[in-house]
Design a protein around this motif. Structure first.
Motif, PDB file in Angstrom:
ATOM      1  N   GLU A  82       0.833  -1.203   0.000  1.00 41.32           N
ATOM      2  CA  GLU A  82       0.000   0.000   0.000  1.00 41.32           C
ATOM      3  C   GLU A  82       0.866   1.250   0.000  1.00 41.32           C
ATOM      4  O   GLU A  82       0.604   2.205  -0.745  1.00 41.32           O
ATOM      5  CB  GLU A  82      -0.918   0.013   1.229  1.00 41.32           C
ATOM      6  N   LEU A  83       1.899   1.251   0.817  1.00 34.79           N
ATOM      7  CA  LEU A  83       2.810   2.394   0.879  1.00 34.79           C
ATOM      8  C   LEU A  83       3.392   2.702  -0.503  1.00 34.79           C
ATOM      9  O   LEU A  83       3.374   3.851  -0.964  1.00 34.79           O
ATOM     10  CB  LEU A  83       3.931   2.101   1.873  1.00 34.79           C
ATOM     11  N   VAL A 119      -0.920   8.426   4.775  1.00 37.98           N
ATOM     12  CA  VAL A 119      -1.131   9.391   5.857  1.00 37.98           C
ATOM     13  C   VAL A 119      -1.075  10.816   5.321  1.00 37.98           C
ATOM     14  O   VAL A 119      -1.938  11.654   5.623  1.00 37.98           O
ATOM     15  CB  VAL A 119      -0.109   9.186   6.990  1.00 37.98           C
ATOM     16  N   ASN A 120      -0.072  11.101   4.529  1.00 37.84           N
ATOM     17  CA  ASN A 120       0.058  12.456   3.980  1.00 37.84           C
ATOM     18  C   ASN A 120      -1.078  12.784   3.019  1.00 37.84           C
ATOM     19  O   ASN A 120      -1.582  13.919   2.999  1.00 37.84           O
ATOM     20  CB  ASN A 120       1.410  12.617   3.287  1.00 37.84           C
ATOM     21  N   MET A 121      -1.476  11.808   2.210  1.00 35.24           N
ATOM     22  CA  MET A 121      -2.587  12.055   1.291  1.00 35.24           C
ATOM     23  C   MET A 121      -3.870  12.358   2.057  1.00 35.24           C
ATOM     24  O   MET A 121      -4.580  13.333   1.768  1.00 35.24           O
ATOM     25  CB  MET A 121      -2.792  10.851   0.372  1.00 35.24           C
ATOM     26  N   LEU A 124       4.648   3.539   9.050  1.00 33.98           N
ATOM     27  CA  LEU A 124       4.622   4.967   9.356  1.00 33.98           C
ATOM     28  C   LEU A 124       6.022   5.549   9.462  1.00 33.98           C
ATOM     29  O   LEU A 124       6.925   4.942  10.043  1.00 33.98           O
ATOM     30  CB  LEU A 124       3.907   5.210  10.685  1.00 33.98           C
ATOM     31  N   SER A 125       6.186   6.756   8.941  1.00 36.15           N
ATOM     32  CA  SER A 125       7.417   7.514   9.148  1.00 36.15           C
ATOM     33  C   SER A 125       7.243   8.372  10.399  1.00 36.15           C
ATOM     34  O   SER A 125       6.138   8.467  10.965  1.00 36.15           O
ATOM     35  CB  SER A 125       7.691   8.411   7.946  1.00 36.15           C
ATOM     36  N   ILE A 180       5.400  -4.624  11.760  1.00 36.34           N
ATOM     37  CA  ILE A 180       5.223  -4.268  13.172  1.00 36.34           C
ATOM     38  C   ILE A 180       4.945  -2.776  13.275  1.00 36.34           C
ATOM     39  O   ILE A 180       5.765  -1.948  12.865  1.00 36.34           O
ATOM     40  CB  ILE A 180       6.469  -4.629  14.003  1.00 36.34           C
ATOM     41  N   ALA A 181       3.805  -2.427  13.795  1.00 40.19           N
ATOM     42  CA  ALA A 181       3.450  -1.018  13.961  1.00 40.19           C
ATOM     43  C   ALA A 181       4.330  -0.373  15.036  1.00 40.19           C
ATOM     44  O   ALA A 181       4.641  -1.008  16.050  1.00 40.19           O
ATOM     45  CB  ALA A 181       1.983  -0.891  14.344  1.00 40.19           C
TER      46      ALA A 181
END
Length: 444
Positions: free
Chosen positions: A218-219, A231-233, A252-253, A281-282
């Protein structure tokens, strides 16, 4: 006079203002907690003796696809794309409302027996899910899963179904059911559709449930399509707010985490499902450090295989210890908060703590078990040693759904039989039950 008085138990209030009580009492009237303390000065219609047990808030499972109990073990240990495209999506097309009703009832039975009192759901035929929740007495935040794949007609149809579901079921079952909008994910929904959903959710004053950055695929797909991650979108189109529940949030960054913290987005952590699908891993410790409200969840039975939140708690604690090589990174109390306080906060319900004025959503955990002996630390035992099967009594909205291990709100055998029959709808050899549970003529 109170409706129910629970006495002689260790009261794990999860309320920082009052602390826990080594031996206390909880009184419930009209579905709400009216007393928490050492000794209730009044009478009650029903008394529950919790001697040798912990009385605690019911667990809150913030991301589920409850109807997927019908697909438990159906297609395990396969590559993710093959699992979805060749097995899960085709079989879901064969499931109608009655099959989903049977599957959700089975999910509710499993959750009640393992101490979950509230769950958030996103799936198909959600009207049937609402009917099942109403029948069994649980509390739930339900959303119709919406996907448009950039098709305007599909977008219009999906949003209409979502709006109708919100209109018909928000506040149903005497308030036990809340409705949410459920756009599936940023890579399965167009920007315009996501903006339309965002606008409608604000108009209807309901929350939004969405998958975010569950996989590396997805990323990469989002970066290729939009030049930015999910996230940014979502942030750039004004989607994020404190009414959003984002499931998974693995890839996530640092900047992504800051956005989630600044916008007040709630995160649902699915450690078992994430591990089983090899999704990743989140960064939960970092999210918690930044003040993000991170709750816990099982995900559906197709990617977890059970709905036991006690197992999720233990897995969450252990996973982040070994991933960070830090034994102190998330302690037992924090995990308990994630499964109760933070889950209730994510869904906007007055639960997750044993506190006056809150819902009477409580569970009793029997600590008189070999694997819970000796008892030095209650928090530690509940996270690292307890199992869902140690739950003996469950109350939701002040009503007893299970007492002393006996489910009162449904017939267990009937539920399992109906679910097994519903699973046959798939016509799949993978769902043959070698124990004969699909055959109602087999003596149980």
């Amino acid at each position: 006079m109170a409706d129910i008085l629970i006495k002689n138990g260790y009261i794990l209030t999860m309320d920082p203002d009052t602390g826990d009580l080594k031996k206390g009492e909880v009184a419930i009237e009209n579905g709400r907690i009216i007393y928490v303390g050492l000794s209730y000065n009044g009478k009650a219609d029903k008394i529950i003796d919790a001697s040798g047990s912990v009385v605690m808030p019911g667990l809150v499972n913030t991301h589920n696809h409850a109807g997927m109990t019908l697909l438990r073990g159906y297609a395990d240990d396969l590559p993710l794309a093959e699992w979805l495209e060749d097995y899960i999506w085709p079989v879901e097309e064969k499931l109608g409302p009655e099959e989903i009703y049977a599957g959700v009832r089975l999910a509710c039975l499993e959750m009640i027996k393992s101490g979950t009192t509230t769950f958030a759901d996103m799936y198909i035929h959600e009207q049937a899910a609402a009917r099942a929740v109403e029948d069994c007495g649980m509390r739930a935040a339900l959303s119709y899963g919406m996907i448009d794949f950039g098709d305007p007609q599909r977008a219009e149809s999906s949003l209409l179904k979502g709006r109708n579901f919100v209109k018909d079921f928000n506040g149903a079952a005497n308030g036990r059911i809340s409705a949410m909008y459920g756009p599936h994910a940023p890579h399965t929904c167009s920007q315009q559709f996501l903006q339309d959903v965002r606008k409608q959710a604000r108009k209807d004053d309901v929350k939004v449930h969405i998958h975010v950055l569950e996989t590396e695929a997805e990323l990469n797909q989002m970066k290729e399509k939009y030049g930015k991650c999910s996230v940014n979108m979502l942030h750039d189109i004004g989607f994020f707010d404190s009414d959003v529940l984002a499931a998974h949030c693995i890839w996530l960054s640092e900047g992504d985490m800051n956005i989630l913290a600044e916008t007040g987005v709630h995160v649902s952590h699915d450690p078992v499902s994430n591990m089983k699908t090899a999704a990743g891993i989140a960064p939960v410790p970092q999210l918690l450090e930044k003040g993000v409200n991170v709750s816990l969840s099982t995900d559906g039975c197709a990617s977890n295989n059970n709905l036991d939140m006690f197992g999720v708690m233990k897995t969450a604690a252990l996973l982040h210890k070994v991933n960070s090589m830090d034994l102190t990174v998330i302690d037992a109390r924090k995990v308990l908060e994630m499964a109760t306080v933070y889950g209730a906060k994510a869904l906007g319900i007055e639960a997750g703590m044993i506190k006056e004025g809150y819902y009477g959503d409580l569970i009793v955990v029997d600590m008189k078990r070999p694997h819970l002996t000796p008892l030095y630390d209650v928090d530690s035992h509940l996270v690292y040693s307890a199992r869902g099967s140690d739950v003996t009594t469950v109350l939701v909205d002040g009503k007893v759904l299970m007492e002393n291990g006996k489910v009162l709100c449904m017939d267990e055998y009937e539920i399992m039989m109906e679910a097994s029959k519903a699973a046959k709808k798939t016509d799949s050899q993978h769902l043959i039950d070698v124990l004969g549970l699909n055959d109602p003529s087999v003596d149980q």
